[in-house]
Design a protein around this motif. Structure first.
Motif, PDB file in Angstrom:
ATOM      1  N   ARG A   6      22.675 -34.319  -1.296  1.00  0.00           N
ATOM      2  CA  ARG A   6      22.408 -34.748  -2.678  1.00  0.00           C
ATOM      3  C   ARG A   6      21.041 -35.400  -2.792  1.00  0.00           C
ATOM      4  NH1 ARG A   6      25.452 -39.603  -5.540  1.00  0.00           N
ATOM      5  NH2 ARG A   6      24.448 -39.484  -7.555  1.00  0.00           N
ATOM      6  N   VAL A   7      20.694 -36.210  -1.820  1.00  0.00           N
ATOM      7  CA  VAL A   7      19.376 -36.855  -1.806  1.00  0.00           C
ATOM      8  C   VAL A   7      18.283 -35.795  -1.735  1.00  0.00           C
ATOM      9  CG1 VAL A   7      17.845 -38.375  -0.489  1.00  0.00           C
ATOM     10  CG2 VAL A   7      20.249 -38.999  -0.812  1.00  0.00           C
ATOM     11  N   ARG A   8      18.483 -34.784  -0.908  1.00  0.00           N
ATOM     12  CA  ARG A   8      17.500 -33.699  -0.790  1.00  0.00           C
ATOM     13  C   ARG A   8      17.333 -32.983  -2.130  1.00  0.00           C
ATOM     14  NH1 ARG A   8      17.149 -28.715  -0.773  1.00  0.00           N
ATOM     15  NH2 ARG A   8      19.383 -28.324  -0.779  1.00  0.00           N
ATOM     16  N   ARG A   9      18.453 -32.679  -2.791  1.00  0.00           N
ATOM     17  CA  ARG A   9      18.387 -31.995  -4.099  1.00  0.00           C
ATOM     18  C   ARG A   9      17.672 -32.855  -5.144  1.00  0.00           C
ATOM     19  NH1 ARG A   9      23.782 -30.792  -3.000  1.00  0.00           N
ATOM     20  NH2 ARG A   9      24.438 -32.259  -4.624  1.00  0.00           N
ATOM     21  N   MET A  10      17.945 -34.143  -5.146  1.00  0.00           N
ATOM     22  CA  MET A  10      17.267 -35.032  -6.098  1.00  0.00           C
ATOM     23  C   MET A  10      15.775 -35.093  -5.804  1.00  0.00           C
ATOM     24  SD  MET A  10      19.889 -38.125  -7.092  1.00  0.00           S
ATOM     25  CE  MET A  10      20.215 -38.717  -5.459  1.00  0.00           C
ATOM     26  N   GLY A  11      15.420 -35.094  -4.526  1.00  0.00           N
ATOM     27  CA  GLY A  11      14.012 -35.078  -4.165  1.00  0.00           C
ATOM     28  C   GLY A  11      13.319 -33.813  -4.647  1.00  0.00           C
ATOM     29  N   GLU A  12      13.979 -32.691  -4.492  1.00  0.00           N
ATOM     30  CA  GLU A  12      13.413 -31.424  -4.974  1.00  0.00           C
ATOM     31  C   GLU A  12      13.268 -31.428  -6.489  1.00  0.00           C
ATOM     32  OE1 GLU A  12      15.863 -28.306  -3.434  1.00  0.00           O
ATOM     33  OE2 GLU A  12      15.055 -28.500  -1.412  1.00  0.00           O
ATOM     34  N   ALA A  13      14.275 -31.954  -7.189  1.00  0.00           N
ATOM     35  CA  ALA A  13      14.213 -32.024  -8.646  1.00  0.00           C
ATOM     36  C   ALA A  13      13.073 -32.943  -9.094  1.00  0.00           C
ATOM     37  CB  ALA A  13      15.544 -32.511  -9.209  1.00  0.00           C
ATOM     38  N   SER A  14      12.880 -34.025  -8.368  1.00  0.00           N
ATOM     39  CA  SER A  14      11.787 -34.950  -8.692  1.00  0.00           C
ATOM     40  C   SER A  14      10.428 -34.291  -8.488  1.00  0.00           C
ATOM     41  CB  SER A  14      11.883 -36.209  -7.836  1.00  0.00           C
ATOM     42  OG  SER A  14      13.064 -36.914  -8.134  1.00  0.00           O
ATOM     43  N   ARG A  15      10.280 -33.563  -7.398  1.00  0.00           N
ATOM     44  CA  ARG A  15       9.019 -32.863  -7.120  1.00  0.00           C
ATOM     45  C   ARG A  15       8.738 -31.829  -8.207  1.00  0.00           C
ATOM     46  NH1 ARG A  15      10.094 -31.107  -2.435  1.00  0.00           N
ATOM     47  NH2 ARG A  15       9.196 -32.865  -1.330  1.00  0.00           N
ATOM     48  N   CYS A  16       9.758 -31.107  -8.601  1.00  0.00           N
ATOM     49  CA  CYS A  16       9.614 -30.091  -9.646  1.00  0.00           C
ATOM     50  C   CYS A  16       9.189 -30.744 -10.963  1.00  0.00           C
ATOM     51  CB  CYS A  16      10.926 -29.339  -9.807  1.00  0.00           C
ATOM     52  SG  CYS A  16      10.868 -28.029 -11.033  1.00  0.00           S
ATOM     53  N   ARG A  17       9.833 -31.834 -11.344  1.00  0.00           N
ATOM     54  CA  ARG A  17       9.469 -32.530 -12.586  1.00  0.00           C
ATOM     55  C   ARG A  17       8.028 -33.021 -12.525  1.00  0.00           C
ATOM     56  NH1 ARG A  17      11.167 -34.561 -17.212  1.00  0.00           N
ATOM     57  NH2 ARG A  17      10.609 -36.667 -17.840  1.00  0.00           N
ATOM     58  N   TYR A  18       7.624 -33.571 -11.398  1.00  0.00           N
ATOM     59  CA  TYR A  18       6.234 -34.017 -11.235  1.00  0.00           C
ATOM     60  C   TYR A  18       5.273 -32.850 -11.435  1.00  0.00           C
ATOM     61  CZ  TYR A  18       1.869 -35.117  -8.940  1.00  0.00           C
ATOM     62  OH  TYR A  18       0.537 -35.250  -8.658  1.00  0.00           O
ATOM     63  N   GLN A  19       5.538 -31.746 -10.763  1.00  0.00           N
ATOM     64  CA  GLN A  19       4.634 -30.604 -10.843  1.00  0.00           C
ATOM     65  C   GLN A  19       4.576 -30.032 -12.258  1.00  0.00           C
ATOM     66  OE1 GLN A  19       6.358 -28.297  -7.659  1.00  0.00           O
ATOM     67  NE2 GLN A  19       4.874 -29.050  -6.177  1.00  0.00           N
TER      68      GLN A  19
END
Length: 67
Positions: A32-45
């Motif tokens: 779940r932490v990994r998925r949230m990190g990916e979602a955060s990176r996507c939102r940033y980009q």
């Protein structure tokens, strides 16, 4: 802006018990932490890169006749 459960976990300010529970939950759920990190990176980009900020700022300045 963080969407609870998507880019992170939100807890009420000053609620130390809720914060402790949220941390414990995340420690137990590395996927779940990994998925949230990916979602955060996507939102940033999508919204917050220096290039996007510069383009948005230039657009505002042009609209105001300042550029």
């Amino acid at each position: 802006m963080v969407v609870d459960g998507v880019q992170g976990t939100l807890v009420a300010a000053g609620d130390a018990e809720a914060l402790a529970r949220a941390i414990e939950d995340l420690v137990r759920a590395p996927e779940r932490v990994r998925r949230m990190g990916e979602a955060s990176r996507c939102r940033y980009q999508q919204h917050f890169t220096p290039e996007r900020f510069s383009a948005a700022l230039l657009s505002v300045l042009e609209a105001e006749g300042l550029a």
